[in-house]
Structures are given as C-alpha cells and as structure tokens.
Design a protein around this motif. Structure first.
Motif, PDB file in Angstrom:
ATOM      1  N   ASP A  12      31.421  66.013 -34.210  1.00  0.00           N
ATOM      2  CA  ASP A  12      32.134  66.604 -35.359  1.00  0.00           C
ATOM      3  C   ASP A  12      31.358  66.369 -36.653  1.00  0.00           C
ATOM      4  OD1 ASP A  12      34.161  67.449 -33.689  1.00  0.00           O
ATOM      5  OD2 ASP A  12      35.610  65.918 -34.340  1.00  0.00           O
ATOM      6  N   ARG A  13      30.797  65.179 -36.816  1.00  0.00           N
ATOM      7  CA  ARG A  13      30.074  64.821 -38.041  1.00  0.00           C
ATOM      8  C   ARG A  13      28.667  65.408 -38.063  1.00  0.00           C
ATOM      9  NH1 ARG A  13      27.311  64.376 -41.711  1.00  0.00           N
ATOM     10  NH2 ARG A  13      27.078  62.667 -43.179  1.00  0.00           N
ATOM     11  N   PHE A  14      28.049  65.543 -36.883  1.00  0.00           N
ATOM     12  CA  PHE A  14      26.684  66.052 -36.785  1.00  0.00           C
ATOM     13  C   PHE A  14      26.660  67.266 -35.854  1.00  0.00           C
ATOM     14  CE2 PHE A  14      26.402  61.503 -37.646  1.00  0.00           C
ATOM     15  CZ  PHE A  14      25.557  61.481 -38.752  1.00  0.00           C
ATOM     16  N   PRO A  15      27.123  68.431 -36.326  1.00  0.00           N
ATOM     17  CA  PRO A  15      27.202  69.609 -35.453  1.00  0.00           C
ATOM     18  C   PRO A  15      25.844  70.110 -34.975  1.00  0.00           C
ATOM     19  CG  PRO A  15      27.770  70.176 -37.724  1.00  0.00           C
ATOM     20  CD  PRO A  15      27.612  68.695 -37.668  1.00  0.00           C
ATOM     21  N   ASN A  16      24.763  69.670 -35.620  1.00  0.00           N
ATOM     22  CA  ASN A  16      23.423  70.075 -35.183  1.00  0.00           C
ATOM     23  C   ASN A  16      23.004  69.392 -33.880  1.00  0.00           C
ATOM     24  OD1 ASN A  16      23.330  67.630 -36.775  1.00  0.00           O
ATOM     25  ND2 ASN A  16      21.104  67.760 -36.656  1.00  0.00           N
ATOM     26  N   LEU A  17      23.704  68.319 -33.497  1.00  0.00           N
ATOM     27  CA  LEU A  17      23.363  67.628 -32.254  1.00  0.00           C
ATOM     28  C   LEU A  17      23.889  68.420 -31.068  1.00  0.00           C
ATOM     29  CD1 LEU A  17      24.066  63.911 -33.185  1.00  0.00           C
ATOM     30  CD2 LEU A  17      21.854  65.097 -33.123  1.00  0.00           C
ATOM     31  N   GLN A  18      22.999  68.798 -30.191  1.00  0.00           N
ATOM     32  CA  GLN A  18      23.357  69.572 -29.004  1.00  0.00           C
ATOM     33  C   GLN A  18      23.766  68.659 -27.858  1.00  0.00           C
ATOM     34  OE1 GLN A  18      23.343  72.987 -28.641  1.00  0.00           O
ATOM     35  NE2 GLN A  18      24.047  72.780 -26.548  1.00  0.00           N
ATOM     36  N   TRP A  19      23.087  67.522 -27.745  1.00  0.00           N
ATOM     37  CA  TRP A  19      23.323  66.590 -26.648  1.00  0.00           C
ATOM     38  C   TRP A  19      23.635  65.220 -27.233  1.00  0.00           C
ATOM     39  CZ3 TRP A  19      23.547  69.114 -22.230  1.00  0.00           C
ATOM     40  CH2 TRP A  19      22.848  70.315 -22.122  1.00  0.00           C
ATOM     41  N   VAL A  20      24.768  64.666 -26.852  1.00  0.00           N
ATOM     42  CA  VAL A  20      25.163  63.336 -27.299  1.00  0.00           C
ATOM     43  C   VAL A  20      25.762  62.592 -26.114  1.00  0.00           C
ATOM     44  CG1 VAL A  20      26.665  61.986 -28.810  1.00  0.00           C
ATOM     45  CG2 VAL A  20      25.635  64.098 -29.662  1.00  0.00           C
ATOM     46  N   CYS A  35      20.094  64.394 -29.260  1.00  0.00           N
ATOM     47  CA  CYS A  35      19.033  65.291 -29.714  1.00  0.00           C
ATOM     48  C   CYS A  35      19.667  66.633 -30.067  1.00  0.00           C
ATOM     49  CB  CYS A  35      17.914  65.448 -28.687  1.00  0.00           C
ATOM     50  SG  CYS A  35      18.370  66.285 -27.165  1.00  0.00           S
ATOM     51  N   ASP A  36      18.911  67.450 -30.796  1.00  0.00           N
ATOM     52  CA  ASP A  36      19.421  68.762 -31.200  1.00  0.00           C
ATOM     53  C   ASP A  36      19.033  69.825 -30.171  1.00  0.00           C
ATOM     54  OD1 ASP A  36      16.731  69.417 -31.689  1.00  0.00           O
ATOM     55  OD2 ASP A  36      16.926  69.202 -33.862  1.00  0.00           O
ATOM     56  N   ALA A  37      19.306  71.078 -30.480  1.00  0.00           N
ATOM     57  CA  ALA A  37      19.028  72.176 -29.545  1.00  0.00           C
ATOM     58  C   ALA A  37      17.538  72.329 -29.261  1.00  0.00           C
ATOM     59  CB  ALA A  37      19.602  73.485 -30.093  1.00  0.00           C
ATOM     60  N   ASN A  38      16.686  71.862 -30.185  1.00  0.00           N
ATOM     61  CA  ASN A  38      15.238  71.902 -29.992  1.00  0.00           C
ATOM     62  C   ASN A  38      14.715  70.641 -29.297  1.00  0.00           C
ATOM     63  OD1 ASN A  38      14.976  74.398 -31.322  1.00  0.00           O
ATOM     64  ND2 ASN A  38      15.038  73.347 -33.297  1.00  0.00           N
ATOM     65  N   LEU A  39      15.633  69.817 -28.822  1.00  0.00           N
ATOM     66  CA  LEU A  39      15.326  68.555 -28.149  1.00  0.00           C
ATOM     67  C   LEU A  39      14.621  67.569 -29.076  1.00  0.00           C
ATOM     68  CD1 LEU A  39      14.171  69.955 -24.693  1.00  0.00           C
ATOM     69  CD2 LEU A  39      16.469  69.299 -25.404  1.00  0.00           C
ATOM     70  N   ASP A  40      14.971  67.633 -30.363  1.00  0.00           N
ATOM     71  CA  ASP A  40      14.396  66.747 -31.371  1.00  0.00           C
ATOM     72  C   ASP A  40      15.437  65.742 -31.862  1.00  0.00           C
ATOM     73  OD1 ASP A  40      11.868  67.994 -31.438  1.00  0.00           O
ATOM     74  OD2 ASP A  40      12.581  69.506 -32.864  1.00  0.00           O
ATOM     75  N   LEU A  41      14.952  64.606 -32.275  1.00  0.00           N
ATOM     76  CA  LEU A  41      15.764  63.596 -32.948  1.00  0.00           C
ATOM     77  C   LEU A  41      14.830  62.894 -33.925  1.00  0.00           C
ATOM     78  CD1 LEU A  41      18.539  62.128 -33.131  1.00  0.00           C
ATOM     79  CD2 LEU A  41      17.582  60.436 -31.570  1.00  0.00           C
ATOM     80  N   ASP A  42      14.883  63.304 -35.184  1.00  0.00           N
ATOM     81  CA  ASP A  42      13.958  62.751 -36.169  1.00  0.00           C
ATOM     82  C   ASP A  42      14.515  61.468 -36.790  1.00  0.00           C
ATOM     83  OD1 ASP A  42      15.757  63.522 -38.259  1.00  0.00           O
ATOM     84  OD2 ASP A  42      14.837  65.502 -38.326  1.00  0.00           O
ATOM     85  N   HIS A  63      25.223  48.869 -32.926  1.00  0.00           N
ATOM     86  CA  HIS A  63      24.972  50.287 -32.656  1.00  0.00           C
ATOM     87  C   HIS A  63      23.474  50.556 -32.622  1.00  0.00           C
ATOM     88  CE1 HIS A  63      29.089  50.332 -34.344  1.00  0.00           C
ATOM     89  NE2 HIS A  63      29.265  51.224 -33.397  1.00  0.00           N
ATOM     90  N   LYS A  64      23.040  51.225 -31.565  1.00  0.00           N
ATOM     91  CA  LYS A  64      21.647  51.641 -31.420  1.00  0.00           C
ATOM     92  C   LYS A  64      21.631  53.155 -31.264  1.00  0.00           C
ATOM     93  CE  LYS A  64      20.268  47.414 -29.035  1.00  0.00           C
ATOM     94  NZ  LYS A  64      19.629  46.868 -27.825  1.00  0.00           N
ATOM     95  N   VAL A  65      20.569  53.787 -31.737  1.00  0.00           N
ATOM     96  CA  VAL A  65      20.415  55.237 -31.594  1.00  0.00           C
ATOM     97  C   VAL A  65      19.059  55.510 -30.967  1.00  0.00           C
ATOM     98  CG1 VAL A  65      20.371  57.470 -32.777  1.00  0.00           C
ATOM     99  CG2 VAL A  65      21.845  55.628 -33.652  1.00  0.00           C
ATOM    100  N   LYS A  66      19.068  56.305 -29.887  1.00  0.00           N
ATOM    101  CA  LYS A  66      17.840  56.654 -29.175  1.00  0.00           C
ATOM    102  C   LYS A  66      17.821  58.147 -28.869  1.00  0.00           C
ATOM    103  CE  LYS A  66      17.201  52.278 -26.686  1.00  0.00           C
ATOM    104  NZ  LYS A  66      16.941  51.719 -25.342  1.00  0.00           N
ATOM    105  N   HIS A  67      16.643  58.640 -28.554  1.00  0.00           N
ATOM    106  CA  HIS A  67      16.504  60.031 -28.146  1.00  0.00           C
ATOM    107  C   HIS A  67      17.216  60.228 -26.807  1.00  0.00           C
ATOM    108  CE1 HIS A  67      14.844  63.872 -26.917  1.00  0.00           C
ATOM    109  NE2 HIS A  67      14.464  64.039 -28.191  1.00  0.00           N
ATOM    110  N   TYR A  68      17.783  61.399 -26.620  1.00  0.00           N
ATOM    111  CA  TYR A  68      18.545  61.703 -25.406  1.00  0.00           C
ATOM    112  C   TYR A  68      17.722  61.480 -24.135  1.00  0.00           C
ATOM    113  CZ  TYR A  68      22.124  63.967 -22.579  1.00  0.00           C
ATOM    114  OH  TYR A  68      23.101  64.216 -21.662  1.00  0.00           O
ATOM    115  N   PHE A  69      16.432  61.739 -24.203  1.00  0.00           N
ATOM    116  CA  PHE A  69      15.583  61.584 -23.023  1.00  0.00           C
ATOM    117  C   PHE A  69      15.459  60.129 -22.569  1.00  0.00           C
ATOM    118  CE2 PHE A  69      13.065  65.654 -24.166  1.00  0.00           C
ATOM    119  CZ  PHE A  69      14.069  66.428 -23.624  1.00  0.00           C
TER     120      PHE A  69
END
Length: 164
Positions: A12-20, A35-42, A63-69
C-alpha cells in the motif's frame, strides 16, 4: 502485526513494488524481500522502506531489507497458496492473546485455543485431542499458524507424539 499485514502495509505504501515477501528470518527479526516490475531494488527504495518500517513496523523487531532474488540464497521456504480463512485472519493483524485464540477457533479447529505456550519467540500449540499427524501435516500447520502470529515469532505444533 502479522507477516501478511506487513506485506499489505508495504504494498500500500510502495505501490511500485511488484514483488514483496516478508518473513521471520531469526527470532525478533523481520526480513523484507522486494523488487519492482523491472526486478530492481535501489538503495533509495531500501532506505525508504527501512525508514517506513522504523516508524510503522513492530518496535520489538529488527528489520532488514533485501532484493527479492535473495529469497533463494537465504533458503526461505516457499509459502504457496494460503487458505482464505487463514489469510482473512492474518490480514486483521490481531496478534493479542485473545486475537490468536479467536483465529484458532476460526481457522484451526484441531488446535486447542486454551493451550498456548510462549517461550521467547516460539509459540507452541497443542491439539485438542490425541490424533496422529504426519510430519507434513505438522509442518504445514506450523507454517499456517505462523501466519497468524506477530512477525518475529514462529509456531510449533506439539502433537503429543514423540518423534524419536
């Protein structure tokens, strides 16, 4: 807050994220894979998510944040399809003792809502009556029960049968 509640809050807060995917990666530790629809997480998005979680996430969790891959590298167990009644309960995010008891009555009839034991970040549930569960049934139940617990916690099912 449950894992699914966290995921909804983030999408809801980050609608650009495709995969969470949010998971408990260690006691009291929540890892967000995204990551977003382009498979990016900057780095900017990572910083924004971390800032958001420091304000809106559970204060008792790291809390940790990592790339979906990284899910695969971290050997995160795939969840698959969550039954609607479990999803409905989890999205309410009601993680008080009475909320968990109500969730057990609604979504987990074989589990005794009066027999819940908490030892640090592990919550142990007991069956209402003696019955045999296969290791697969028990593992599946533990995964689904974890869905109704606060992030940073894990579920254990005591079937009353010795596994040794």
């Amino acid at each position: 807050m449950t894992r699914l509640f966290y995921e909804k809050m983030l999408t809801d807060r980050f609608p650009n994220l495709q995969w969470v995917r949010v998971c408990t990666s260690a006691p009291y530790t929540v890892t967000v894979y995204a990551c977003d629809a382009n498979l990016d997480l900057d780095e900017s998005t990572i910083s924004q998510i971390q800032r958001f979680l420091s304000e809106m996430g559970m204060a008792s969790c790291i809390h940790k944040v990592k790339h979906y891959f990284e899910l695969q590298n971290d050997e995160v167990f795939p969840i698959g399809q969550i039954p609607d009644r479990v999803k409905s309960v989890a999205l309410k995010g009601a993680v008080s003792y009475t909320g968990i008891q109500a969730a057990l009555n609604a979504a987990f009839p074989p589990i005794d809502p009066e027999r819940i034991e908490v030892d640090k970040s592990v919550v142990t549930f007991h069956l209402r009556k003696e019955e045999y569960w296969t290791p697969y049934q028990r593992r599946f139940a533990e995964l689904m029960l974890t869905e109704i617990l606060p992030v940073g916690s894990t579920a254990k099912v005591d079937t009353g049968v010795s596994t040794s």
